[in-house]
Design a protein around this motif. Sequence first.
Motif, short mmCIF file in Angstrom:
data_model
loop_
_atom_site.label_atom_id
_atom_site.label_comp_id
_atom_site.label_asym_id
_atom_site.label_seq_id
_atom_site.Cartn_x
_atom_site.Cartn_y
_atom_site.Cartn_z
N VAL A 57 -2.68 -2.14 12.00
CA VAL A 57 -2.56 -2.16 10.35
C VAL A 57 -2.40 -0.81 10.42
O VAL A 57 -2.80 -0.41 9.08
CB VAL A 57 -2.56 -2.58 9.44
N PHE A 58 -4.17 0.39 11.15
CA PHE A 58 -4.21 1.13 11.01
C PHE A 58 -3.62 2.13 11.15
O PHE A 58 -4.18 3.57 11.16
CB PHE A 58 -5.83 0.99 11.33
N VAL A 99 0.74 -1.16 0.31
CA VAL A 99 0.48 -0.12 0.02
C VAL A 99 1.15 1.08 0.26
O VAL A 99 0.29 2.27 -0.59
CB VAL A 99 -0.85 0.28 0.80
N ARG A 100 1.69 1.17 0.92
CA ARG A 100 3.36 2.18 0.69
C ARG A 100 3.94 2.39 -0.25
O ARG A 100 3.43 3.52 -0.92
CB ARG A 100 3.46 2.00 1.98
N ASN A 117 2.71 6.48 4.57
CA ASN A 117 3.49 5.32 5.30
C ASN A 117 2.98 4.19 5.25
O ASN A 117 3.26 2.88 5.59
CB ASN A 117 3.52 5.29 6.80
N GLY A 118 1.49 3.71 4.55
CA GLY A 118 1.42 2.96 4.71
C GLY A 118 0.46 1.93 5.82
O GLY A 118 -0.59 0.97 5.52
N TYR A 119 0.55 2.45 6.47
CA TYR A 119 -0.49 2.11 7.49
C TYR A 119 -1.75 2.86 7.87
O TYR A 119 -1.93 4.33 7.87
CB TYR A 119 -0.31 2.39 9.37
N THR A 156 -6.26 6.39 2.48
CA THR A 156 -4.05 5.75 2.73
C THR A 156 -3.98 6.88 4.32
O THR A 156 -3.44 6.82 4.65
CB THR A 156 -3.35 6.95 1.56
N SER A 157 -5.35 7.16 5.07
CA SER A 157 -5.32 8.25 6.06
C SER A 157 -4.75 7.47 7.53
O SER A 157 -6.26 5.54 7.10
CB SER A 157 -6.54 8.44 6.19
#
Length: 315
Positions: free
Chosen positions: A250-251, A161-162, A168-170, A262-263
């Motif tokens: 992961v959030f 995702v990043r 940052n992917g999270y 992506t938030s």
Amino acid sequence: MALLESTNIPSTLIKRGKSEKNDAASRLRMRESKEMVFKGIFLISSLLSVVVVILISAFIFKEGLPFFKSVSVPEFLFNTRWKPSSDNPSYGVLSFVLASAEVTLLSLIFALPISLLSAIYLSMYAKDRSANVIRSTVELLQGIPSVIYGILGIAIVVPVVRRLFGGNGYSLLSASIVLSIMIMPTIINVSESSIRAVGEDIKLGSIALGANDFQTITRVVLPSAFKGIMTSIILALGRAIGETTAVLLVFGNAPLFPKGLTSMGRTLTMNIVTDMSYAEGVHMNALFASSMLLFISILILNFIVVALTHKGRKR
């Protein structure tokens, strides 16, 4: 002498018959006693589960209701500011509610097509060997601890995702992807059972009328299994709403209003777990009020499942 023997034979038979009758009656009473004991055990077990639910409900509401003496319900539900430790404390959970709803619905959007197609394949096309392999894999997915999903999400989903979407992917997207994998087994298992329950005569009748496989599935099989499929979706929603550990990893666990895929964000369950270790006073009551909100949501989903199942049995 012959007369004596003739009178003794019926007497012996009568005694033997009485003895056998008494033995049968004794066995019957013994069986009835055992049945009563087992019925009592089953009743006590059932009542125990009811008592546990009542005790949990009473505890949550006992700890949560006093919170609303300090904070109004509208302020709690419709305020996005969560600052319990500031000089001017605020206990708004709207951002957490929206984050929970977004991650749940998005995970359902990801999981539903794959799960439904898998259920159709297992119930209508899969042969014995392939069906057994797939079912075993689905059951394995259902039994994996949520923390493992979270670790895999950190190792695989977050970097992808990043790289593809930035940040940052999270994020909401990462949490939804991980959660979609977790709820897939629930949808697959219940939907497959519902599709399999559709009668063969209905499917064959559709084919006899000239419909192809796609038309039979979309216009006959899925409508017939609709209630079961909806039940699987609602059960999956209940699982998604209550999930904590994997989503926590992961959030991003940031008490922010989610603004995009992506938030980072924080769900209600994440907020309870994060703050419970140090909360006290009104802050602790606020966390129990959040638990009340979750509990009521799960109850509503369960009532919907029961209603759908009841209507399905009536028909």
